[in-house]
Design an enzyme around this catalytic site. Structure first.
Site, PDB file in Angstrom:
ATOM      1  N   HIS A  67       0.829  -1.202   0.000  1.00 24.13           N
ATOM      2  CA  HIS A  67       0.000   0.000   0.000  1.00 24.13           C
ATOM      3  C   HIS A  67       0.864   1.253   0.000  1.00 24.13           C
ATOM      4  O   HIS A  67       2.019   1.242   0.440  1.00 24.13           O
ATOM      5  CB  HIS A  67      -0.965   0.031   1.194  1.00 24.13           C
ATOM      6  CG  HIS A  67      -0.346  -0.366   2.498  1.00 24.13           C
ATOM      7  ND1 HIS A  67      -0.200  -1.688   2.868  1.00 24.13           N
ATOM      8  CD2 HIS A  67       0.154   0.362   3.516  1.00 24.13           C
ATOM      9  CE1 HIS A  67       0.360  -1.753   4.072  1.00 24.13           C
ATOM     10  NE2 HIS A  67       0.594  -0.528   4.478  1.00 24.13           N
ATOM     11  N   CYS A 177      -8.687   0.838  32.029  1.00 28.16           N
ATOM     12  CA  CYS A 177      -7.623   0.247  32.838  1.00 28.16           C
ATOM     13  C   CYS A 177      -6.607   1.346  33.164  1.00 28.16           C
ATOM     14  O   CYS A 177      -6.630   2.417  32.561  1.00 28.16           O
ATOM     15  CB  CYS A 177      -6.955  -0.917  32.106  1.00 28.16           C
ATOM     16  SG  CYS A 177      -6.025  -0.450  30.627  1.00 28.16           S
TER      17      CYS A 177
END
Length: 639
Positions: A67, A177
């Site tokens: 890409h 978290c």
């Protein structure tokens, strides 16, 4: 953006014959050029080659997805090629590539190429689907197979508008978290996957390191049947007033998602009642939470806000020593050259916020916003008064509960004085009392304790330090980012502030071993793992080398009896060897990216390799080959 919308039949070749990687890229670029999506063929080709220089886009399993993102791309597009005999593309698994997809993305397309890359990588993991594409009789069938697979995985385009019921989502969830890196997103993914299996609509808000994503709206909250909060730090709770709310640790979101969803819809969830203030709370008034759990959440709220200052400042300080010239003046090493002095000053400034921020946000977790300033001042006094990290911890908890006490005392004041409490009474009295408490009660004994600990650590022989390294390394691998892991990491941070750089080195290497040991085992002992586990093992190389211990969690949760001991032994060995070789680390994070800052890097690499290999070997011995796993001939390990 759908894959099928980006594919032009002109840019598909089902009979490709490239003999080498360079020829494959050249042909794919030519195919893309026929679509009119690129304005400068050569510029786009160079963009693709530059990306390839960073690492092969041959993702394995016979697939390559090169890409390029460039100003030469006018419109996003895809080109595809099938090479039935296969060709070498430097793929990660060392096997030939048969399916090629070239992505062209304009510069202004943000992360469009990453989205398309993600979709392609996902659907191409299906071996049967890959074979259908390779054997497609014509371009029309090739496009049809992709369209069907994409709809199967992501639904029809029109379904995007009708998928959400008029009422809204049945369940809303929030995950968070302390570090906001791994557990947050793993819990969100687990909840979303289980909800899909159960036919339940769900929206999950993530409170990660990059901020709140997928934020819940007031309308969604109003219409939801229940709320699930899986968090080890506090989240904004007043918005859920009057709703059924389940609150639990973030690990439950990963491992018990199905049970949480079923409980949420069971009709027996306690109603959350806010205190009436715009607060950030850790539990509903109707929920019974252990004292230890509450203390842990308050502590982690401080740690999660502190980490950016510690990591950013710590790495800049470490870089200052890396770029400085020791010979100029050994006494001022780290600030001898202008650039090093700039890094050192900036890093020191950021690092100086560590203890005030820790104490401030612990206090805020307990006593809400009025406690923030009180905690900041307490943390700063602990820092300047010699009580350091432990003093700041005590200051944070003391400030939080002090403000809670003041709130109760001031409830007797007339309502007309309500407005002056947060701007006058709490800060003035709170700061005054915490100042006296830290200066006269906490600092003297804790500073003396810190001095004793520093003298003791400095006086430790090599054998004693090796034992300390073994313990800290093992702790980093026991719960993969949980309380024990965080306790060891926090101890390492505190040691940095006192100049014990060998402790931080042992802590970081211990945290790198679990994902690396697992990754090696999935590579060299493939028949111990399912295909899905082997694919996840590749990701663990990156996570382990980046010091993200949480990469090991999916494996540990599936087979804790075998995985945790294997990881802990390897991590303990690495921590002990790090101490034995006298390795040091000035930076609190970074994995291999801060290896140039390691004292005795050669010994550190030996410790890392030894710990990883031991974990891999133990895991291979404990797990034994699986009879339900089919491994291709090229993957079978000659045991």
């Amino acid at each position: 953006m759908r894959i099928i919308d980006l594919l032009n039949s002109k840019a598909i070749d089902l009979e490709g014959k490239p003999s080498a990687k360079s020829e494959a890229i050249e042909h794919l670029v030519n195919l893309m050029d026929t679509t009119g999506n690129i304005s400068d063929r050569e510029a786009f080709r160079l963009a693709v080659l530059n990306r390839e220089d960073e690492g092969s886009t041959g993702i394995g399993e016979g697939v390559a997805i090169p890409h390029g993102k460039s100003t030469a791309v006018k419109n996003a597009g895809l080109a595809a090629m099938v090479v039935k005999d296969g060709t070498d593309f430097d793929s990660l698994d060392g096997e030939p590539a048969y399916l090629f997809f070239l992505i062209a993305a304009p510069n202004e397309a943000n992360d469009l190429h990453l989205e398309v890359l993600s979709r392609l990588s996902t659907i191409l993991m299906d071996e049967g689907f890959r074979q259908k594409l390779i054997l497609a009789p014509d371009i029309k069938a090739f496009l049809k197979f992709i369209d069907e697979k994409e709809q199967e995985k992501y639904g029809k385009p029109e379904e995007k508008e009708t998928k959400l019921p008029e009422k809204g989502f049945q369940i809303l969830a929030v995950t968070a978290c302390p570090t906001g890196i791994a557990h947050t997103y793993m819990a969100a993914e687990s909840l979303e996957n289980k909800a899909k299996e159960l036919g339940i609509t769900i929206k999950v808000e993530t409170n990660g390191s990059g901020g709140v994503k997928n934020q819940l709206t007031p309308e969604e909250i109003k219409n939801a049947d229940a709320i699930i909060i899986t968090a080890d730090t506090n989240v904004e709770m007043t918005r859920f007033n009057g709703k059924p709310v389940i609150q639990t640790k973030v690990a439950d979101g990963i491992h018990k998602a199905k049970e949480l969803i079923q409980e949420a819809l069971g009709g027996n969830v306690p109603i959350y009642q806010s205190t009436g203030e715009n607060i950030t709370e850790g539990q509903s008034s109707s929920e019974k939470e252990s004292v230890g759990r509450k203390i842990y959440k308050d502590l982690m709220n401080g740690v999660s806000h502190m980490l950016p200052f510690v990591i950013g400042g710590g790495i800049l300080i470490a870089l200052a020593f890396l770029f400085d010239d020791y010979s100029i003046n050994p006494a001022t090493f780290g600030s001898n050259t202008p650039f090093a002095a700039f890094l050192k000053t900036t890093g020191d400034t950021a690092f100086a916020f560590m203890l005030p921020v820790l104490a401030g946000y612990i206090a805020m977790s307990i006593g809400d916003r009025p406690a923030l300033a009180v905690g900041f001042v307490g943390g700063m006094l602990a820092n300047t008064g010699g009580s350091g990290f432990l003093g700041a911890l005590l200051a944070g908890f003391a400030a939080g509960y002090l403000v809670l006490g003041l709130k109760k005392v001031f409830t007797k004041l007339p309502n007309s004085l309500e407005g002056i409490k947060p701007i006058l009474l709490y800060p003035v009295l709170g700061i005054l009392i915490i100042g006296a408490l830290i200066t006269f009660v906490i600092n003297p004994p804790v500073a003396a304790l810190n001095t004793w600990m520093t003298v003791m650590l400095n006086g430790m022989g090599s054998s004693s330090k090796v034992v300390l390294g073994i313990v800290l390394g093992g702790m980093m691998a026991i719960d993969m980012g949980g309380p024990i892991n965080k306790a060891a990491y926090t101890f390492g941070l505190a040691s940095l502030a006192t100049g014990q750089y060998d402790i931080m080195a042992a802590v970081m290497i211990g945290g790198m071993i679990p994902p690396l040991g697992i990754a090696l085992c999935t590579t060299f002992f493939k028949n111990r793992f399912t295909k899905k586990e082997r694919e996840a093992g590749m990701t663990n190389y990156v996570m382990g080398l980046s010091f993200i211990t949480e990469g090991a969690i999916p494996f540990a949760s599936e087979d804790p009896i075998r995985v945790i001991p294997a990881c802990a032994v390897g991590a303990a060995l690495a921590g002990g060897l790090s101490m034995f070789f006298g390795c040091t680390l000035l930076a609190p994070h970074g994995g291999i990216f801060v290896f140039p800052l390691v004292g005795n890097p050669f010994g550190y690499v030996i410790a890392l390799v030894a710990g990883s290999v031991v974990s891999m070997t133990l895991l291979a011995i404990l797990k034994r080959p699986r009879v339900d796993v089919q491994v291709s001939g090229s993957e079978i390990l000659d045991l």
